[in-house]
Design an enzyme around this catalytic site. Structure first.
Site, PDB file in Angstrom:
ATOM      1  CB  SER A   3      38.917  40.682  37.181  1.00 18.14           C
ATOM      2  OG  SER A   3      38.377  42.095  36.880  1.00 18.14           O
ATOM      3  CB  SER A  22      45.378  49.548  35.450  1.00 16.04           C
ATOM      4  OG  SER A  22      44.747  50.397  34.299  1.00 16.04           O
ATOM      5  CG  ASN A  23      39.876  46.705  34.627  1.00 13.69           C
ATOM      6  OD1 ASN A  23      40.011  45.586  34.847  1.00 13.69           O
ATOM      7  ND2 ASN A  23      39.100  47.638  35.227  1.00 13.69           N
TER       8      ASN A  23
END
Length: 392
Positions: free
Chosen positions: A108, A202-203
């Site tokens: 991330s 949230s991706n």
């Protein structure tokens, strides 16, 4: 991407000569019955000064406390002097050393790169932060409580859109996923909340941000990221894997997965990373991450107005990033025990975990470990080594 990443490796394979092998087979061949007790033995390999210091001791402690195969670090002080560290074993099958400043999957941390590209386009007048998503992707974002006419680009970057996290619903199939397919998975589920009323990681937010970049520029996200960031500031060991590329190109430690505390470690180094896309697909090194965050904070990538927006951490993110953390626009601020704070993001991907960032006065530290961390105590121990490195 931590919890959702765990399910990706349960049935993931490794690509060897174009063929995919099941993880269970890889475990038998590569690591057999290797246990935590074996991993507790290796000592740190090399830092320029052989005298023990707190960072090296911290890396060794991680091996012993958490059974990690390896740990790597790159630390830059206020004067710009950099030290690199390695600890443990780079490949459990061969016993080879950890390559200094080896490449890892940075998970991330990719979100910060994506956010920078979006904010560069804001500075060029091609995207407006408070414009509805529908301005750029008309009619694409619709679902139960989900409407692209009523959520903004800013809300995507700050995780306040309420979009459900697609990666919670991917299941165990490991294959190539197109970005719009990832979005489609998310849109099958109800919104978590109305846009702007709450915060939840949230991706899906960053997949949409990547799609907006592609729509506005007419180019693939990977090309824009390479041109606008990677080549611009000389990140020579950072790249966005092309479709179907499950390998790590340069020298790297192997990445491992363990399903439970007493289970054998499984080599998951080679895995299709497409399910992470704009939210987590990049490969990099600790030193390149230090260069990236330092350049970002010093104004080398964004205009002042956009950097200020990015650093406006109005959303508490303690549950995801630890006590005192606040989430801006793809950038996290975290307090330091010696005073002040640092800016970074962190990333989790099957086989690897990276933590760290940079301070406003030029210090930087990033640490990578070669097993995805699955408990909060282990993550806190890695964060503690980051704190040690930045507070020296």
């Amino acid at each position: 991407m931590r919890e959702q990443a765990r399910q990706r490796v349960r049935s993931s394979g490794q690509r060897r000569g174009g063929r995919r092998r099941a993880v269970s087979a890889a475990a038998a061949v590569v690591v057999g019955a290797m246990t935590v007790g074996v991993l507790a033995l290796p000592a740190a390999y090399a830092a320029p000064n052989p005298r023990p210091d707190a960072v090296r001791q911290g890396l060794n402690a991680l091996l012993h406390s958490d059974g990690l195969p390896a740990a790597l670090a790159s630390v830059t002080d206020r004067a710009g002097h950099t030290r690199t560290y390695t600890a443990g074993v780079g490949d459990l099958a061969t016993g080879s050393k950890v390559p200094r400043d080896g490449q890892v999957r940075i998970g991330s941390n990719t979100k910060t790169f994506t956010a920078v590209v979006v904010l560069q386009l804001v500075g060029e007048g091609k995207i407006r932060l408070d414009a509805p998503v529908d301005t750029y992707l008309p009619g694409l974002v619709r679902g139960d409580g989900i409407d692209g006419r009523h959520m903004t680009v800013r809300q995507l970057l700050q995780h306040t859109s309420g979009l459900p996290n697609y990666s919670n619903y991917l299941g165990e199939e490991v294959r190539y996923f197109a970005p719009r397919e990832l979005l489609g998975i998310a849109l099958q589920h109800k919104a978590d909340f109305a846009p702007g009323t709450d915060w939840k990681y949230s991706n899906t937010n960053y997949v949409l941000a990547g799609l907006i970049v592609e729509k506005v520029t007419g180019h693939p996200l990977a090309r824009e990221m390479d041109r606008r960031i990677i080549k611009r500031i000389g990140l020579h060991h950072t790249y966005f894997p092309s479709p179907g590329d499950a390998t790590i190109r340069e020298a790297h430690p192997k990445g491992y997965y363990r399903d439970s505390a007493d289970a054998p470690l499984v080599d998951v180094t080679e895995i299709d990373p497409s399910w992470g896309w704009a939210a987590g697909q990049l490969v990099s090194t600790d030193s390149d991450l230090n260069r990236f965050f330092t350049a970002l904070l010093s104004g080398g990538l964004l205009k002042d107005a956009q950097l200020t927006q990015m650093r406006t951490g109005t959303e508490p993110a303690d549950a995801t990033f630890g006590p005192g953390a606040r989430y801006g626009l793809g950038l996290v601020s975290k307090p330091l025990p010696c005073g002040g704070h640092y800016w970074g993001h962190g990333g989790s991907f099957p086989g690897y975990e990276t933590r760290g960032g940079a301070t406003d006065d030029g210090r930087a530290a990033n640490i990578a470990v070669t097993m995805q961390l699955t408990d909060e105590a282990a993550r806190k121990r890695v964060d503690s080594v980051v704190n040690t490195a930045l507070c020296r």
